[in-house]
Scaffold this active site. Structure first.
Site, PDB file in Angstrom:
ATOM      1  N   HIS A 199      25.749 -49.725  -3.817  1.00 39.62           N
ATOM      2  CA  HIS A 199      27.382 -49.928  -3.825  1.00 39.62           C
ATOM      3  C   HIS A 199      27.936 -49.744  -2.397  1.00 39.62           C
ATOM      4  O   HIS A 199      29.178 -50.353  -1.843  1.00 39.62           O
ATOM      5  CB  HIS A 199      28.124 -49.326  -4.763  1.00 39.62           C
ATOM      6  CG  HIS A 199      27.774 -49.950  -6.184  1.00 39.62           C
ATOM      7  ND1 HIS A 199      26.983 -49.385  -7.161  1.00 39.62           N
ATOM      8  CD2 HIS A 199      28.505 -50.961  -6.744  1.00 39.62           C
ATOM      9  CE1 HIS A 199      26.894 -50.266  -8.145  1.00 39.62           C
ATOM     10  NE2 HIS A 199      27.881 -51.320  -7.827  1.00 39.62           N
ATOM     11  N   GLU A 442      22.649 -58.523 -16.990  1.00 39.56           N
ATOM     12  CA  GLU A 442      21.900 -57.853 -15.846  1.00 39.56           C
ATOM     13  C   GLU A 442      20.837 -56.807 -16.285  1.00 39.56           C
ATOM     14  O   GLU A 442      20.446 -55.909 -15.569  1.00 39.56           O
ATOM     15  CB  GLU A 442      22.986 -57.066 -15.033  1.00 39.56           C
ATOM     16  CG  GLU A 442      24.177 -56.193 -15.716  1.00 39.56           C
ATOM     17  CD  GLU A 442      25.090 -55.730 -15.174  1.00 39.56           C
ATOM     18  OE1 GLU A 442      25.159 -55.649 -13.893  1.00 39.56           O
ATOM     19  OE2 GLU A 442      26.211 -55.208 -15.772  1.00 39.56           O
ATOM     20  N   ASP A 466      21.651 -55.494 -10.546  1.00 39.08           N
ATOM     21  CA  ASP A 466      21.049 -54.431 -11.378  1.00 39.08           C
ATOM     22  C   ASP A 466      19.929 -55.215 -12.060  1.00 39.08           C
ATOM     23  O   ASP A 466      18.813 -54.884 -12.328  1.00 39.08           O
ATOM     24  CB  ASP A 466      22.093 -54.146 -12.663  1.00 39.08           C
ATOM     25  CG  ASP A 466      22.900 -53.190 -12.336  1.00 39.08           C
ATOM     26  OD1 ASP A 466      22.099 -51.998 -11.799  1.00 39.08           O
ATOM     27  OD2 ASP A 466      24.155 -53.051 -12.184  1.00 39.08           O
ATOM     28  N   CYS A 513      26.931 -63.299  -9.732  1.00 38.78           N
ATOM     29  CA  CYS A 513      28.034 -62.573  -9.292  1.00 38.78           C
ATOM     30  C   CYS A 513      27.229 -61.374  -8.396  1.00 38.78           C
ATOM     31  O   CYS A 513      28.028 -60.602  -7.740  1.00 38.78           O
ATOM     32  CB  CYS A 513      29.168 -62.060  -9.725  1.00 38.78           C
ATOM     33  SG  CYS A 513      28.848 -61.042 -11.282  1.00 38.78           S
TER      34      CYS A 513
END
Ligand code: PEP
Ligand code: MG
Length: 599
Positions: A199, A442, A466, A513
């Protein structure tokens, strides 16, 4: 060692956010402060005492700032901070440490550590438990002064300004740290650990600041104030660069910035292939402030709003009204563009202060996170759902559930949504009752029941960050296995095909995404797979749009069939490379270096 006095060093890591930055190091180090005792000359005593004085002044100012930021919140925090502040303001600490400097001719760090050690042993000898506990306060105060003396910060909120721009050097940055970067003037960062899709890397791209992760050994080698160059294009970090290296990096920076400007011209283009196939190019955001960038880069929707970042800087979870107002603001800014609000993806590496306390988990990525956490914490989940349903009155809103692994989770979440809607109706609160509900795919288990899941939801969004880490068993935050986390592994293509086919058969909208969507290497294959939308970091939007305009859907389909037959990643990579060699990608033109130098 004073800044800039060491020899030049080169570190190679993984460039995770493009761009080149030249600035000065600010070390963010959460290990205890390291320093040595060293002898000073008698003539330097006054200067050393002045250094001590300003470190104490800075410490008091920092604590004051933190205390003010707690205004109106729990009193116990305030009381602790006030106690620490008092400890720092107490002149006896300064007087004793100054005397040590003067009498023993030692550096201020050493003097402070000696004084703290003496006070600590005094506290140890006191029987009263209250006084014994105050020992921690003294240590805290001492540690803060030492950090200010050596320029080693352990709290991102304390990063000092630097005329030449701050480059943050840290062992690791949490997503919380990186998001706070947006409120500070940080030019770039480099860490020792992390991966392309961790992240902190994602946020660096969102903020459009260069970043390199996996630069092992940089924390020990760098000193606060050292000059440093971060090249997020090739993952290179130059510590204490030579004059020639600075000049060369500056030329590369000019060329890169030129290309970025040129790319921006593509923002207004429609993302349509030469044979008339359209795909929606959308942007991902973490915070509402990023909406403007997505729109200015040509984003046609917000395809992923990572709402968990609303927890930043909060000590309590957001209320229903906080949610409503925040989403309304986003909707007002995007106009008629669609916004996909992902419900809290908390847990994993996203731990915030205002969350309900989490048990320590051995494998947080596989733990009580995302939809699992929300279903377990209705007090956090229900206000969010209520805020979304109410905000949906003001724009095109979809709600998206993260980390879904089973049909039951969708049923449970839908039950919460109906109950919240029923409650709002009972209370006469205007809201939308039929907001589209979708899920992130995911987790591998969701892939294999995608046909079933499709019957329960209005859309799919593939979270490849993920999905890849679980499918390829390679932690997305671990730089040592980052090379395995590759979207062109044949298993990834097969997985994506299963998802896209299930969505198509059920006639539901489908998007990607994860970070894979913003990488030009994958665009043709994602078009071939038939996704309706690609949602990415704002910076990638213009370049993906430009590429789509050059592609024919038919050639993407052909490339996909060929790659789906491959056994090895390298074979897929080679096929894609050959395919892309005929496309005019806008890349930095490094041949312009001479021209830039002359200018
Ligand atoms: C993903 O996993 O691909 C995703 C988009 O979600 P996040 O990166 O926030 O986990
Ligand atoms: Mg995810």
């Amino acid at each position: 060692m004073p800044p800039g006095s060491g020899r030049p060093r080169i570190f190679r890591g993984i460039g995770t956010s493009a761009g080149i930055a030249i600035g000065r190091v600010v070390l963010l180090d959460r290990r205890s402060v390291r320093f040595r005792r060293h002898h000073i000359e008698a003539k330097d005593v006054e200067a050393e005492i002045a250094r001590l004085e300003s470190a104490i002044t800075a410490s008091v100012a920092q604590l004051e700032a933190v205390r003010t930021s707690f205004a109106g919140s729990a009193m116990d925090h305030k009381a602790i901070l006030e106690a620490h502040e008092m400890m720092l303001r107490d002149r006896s600490l300064f007087t004793e440490a100054s005397r040590t400097i003067r009498d023993e001719l030692v550096n201020a760090e050493w003097a402070v550590s000696q004084v703290i050690a003496r006070i600590r042993s005094l506290f140890d000898s006191v029987a009263d438990p209250y006084f014994r506990e105050r020992k921690g306060d003294v240590e805290f105060a001492g540690e803060r002064i030492l950090r200010n003396l050596v320029g080693q910060m352990n709290d991102i909120a304390e990063v000092p300004a630097h005329a030449e721009g701050v480059v943050l050097v840290a062992h690791d940055l949490s997503p919380v740290d990186t998001a706070v970067l947006s409120q500070h003037k940080v030019k770039a960062f480099v860490t020792e650990v992390g991966g392309k899709t961790s992240h902190s890397s994602i946020i660096a791209r969102a903020l459009e600041i260069p970043a390199v992760v996996g630069a092992h050994g940089i924390v020990d080698a760098a000193g606060s104030g050292d000059q440093i160059i971060i090249d997020g294009l090739d993952g290179q970090v130059l510590l204490r660069p030579t004059k020639i290296q600075v000049e060369r990096s500056d030329r590369r920076r000019v060329i890169f910035d030129r290309m970025t400007l040129e790319l921006l011209e593509a923002q207004a283009l429609p993302a349509q292939t030469t044979d008339g196939h359209s795909i929606r190019v959308a942007g991902n955001i973490e915070l509402p402030v990023e909406v403007a960038t997505v729109i200015s880069r040509g984003g046609e929707a917000i395809g992923l709003y990572r709402t968990e970042f609303m927890f930043l800087g909060r000590r309590e979870p957001p209320s229903e009204e906080d949610h409503y107002q925040t989403y309304r603001k986003v909707l007002a800014e995007v106009g008629d563009r669609q916004v996909t609000i992902r419900t809290f993806d908390l847990g994993g590496d996203k731990i915030f202060q205002g969350m309900a306390p989490l048990e320590l988990e051995a494998n947080p990525a596989l733990g009580l996170r995302a939809i699992r956490y929300c279903l377990r914490h209705p007090e956090i989940f229900e206000p969010q759902i209520a805020g979304v349903l109410r905000a949906a009155m003001h724009g095109d809103v979809r709600v998206m559930l993260p980390m879904v692994a089973a049909v039951e989770e969708v049923e449970d979440a839908r039950e919460v949504i109906s109950q919240v809607s029923a409650r709002l109706t009972r209370d006469g609160v205007p809201h939308k009752t039929d907001v589209p509900v979708g899920i992130m795919i995911e987790v591998p288990s969701a892939v294999f029941i995608a046909d079933h899941l499709a019957k329960h939801v209005d859309f799919f969004a593939v979270g490849t960050n993920d999905l890849l880490q679980f499918l390829l068993a390679a932690d997305r935050t671990n730089e040592r296995v980052d090379y395995l986390n590759h979207p062109l592994h044949p298993s990834v293509l097969r997985t994506l095909r299963t998802i896209a086919d299930a969505a198509r058969a059920a006639h539901i909208h489908t998007s990607v995404c994860g970070e894979m969507a913003g990488d030009l290497e994958n665009t043709a294959l994602l078009l071939g797979l038939g996704f309706d939308q690609l949602s990415m970091n704002a910076t990638s939007i213009p370049k993906v749009k430009r590429l789509v305009l050059e592609l024919a859907k038919s050639e993407c389909d052909a490339l996909l069939s060929e790659t789906l037959a491959c056994a090895k990643r390298e074979e897929v990579v080679e096929l894609v490379r050959q395919f892309m060699s005929s496309k005019t990608l806008l890349q930095p033109n490094w041949d312009e270096e001479d021209e830039v130098a002359r200018a």
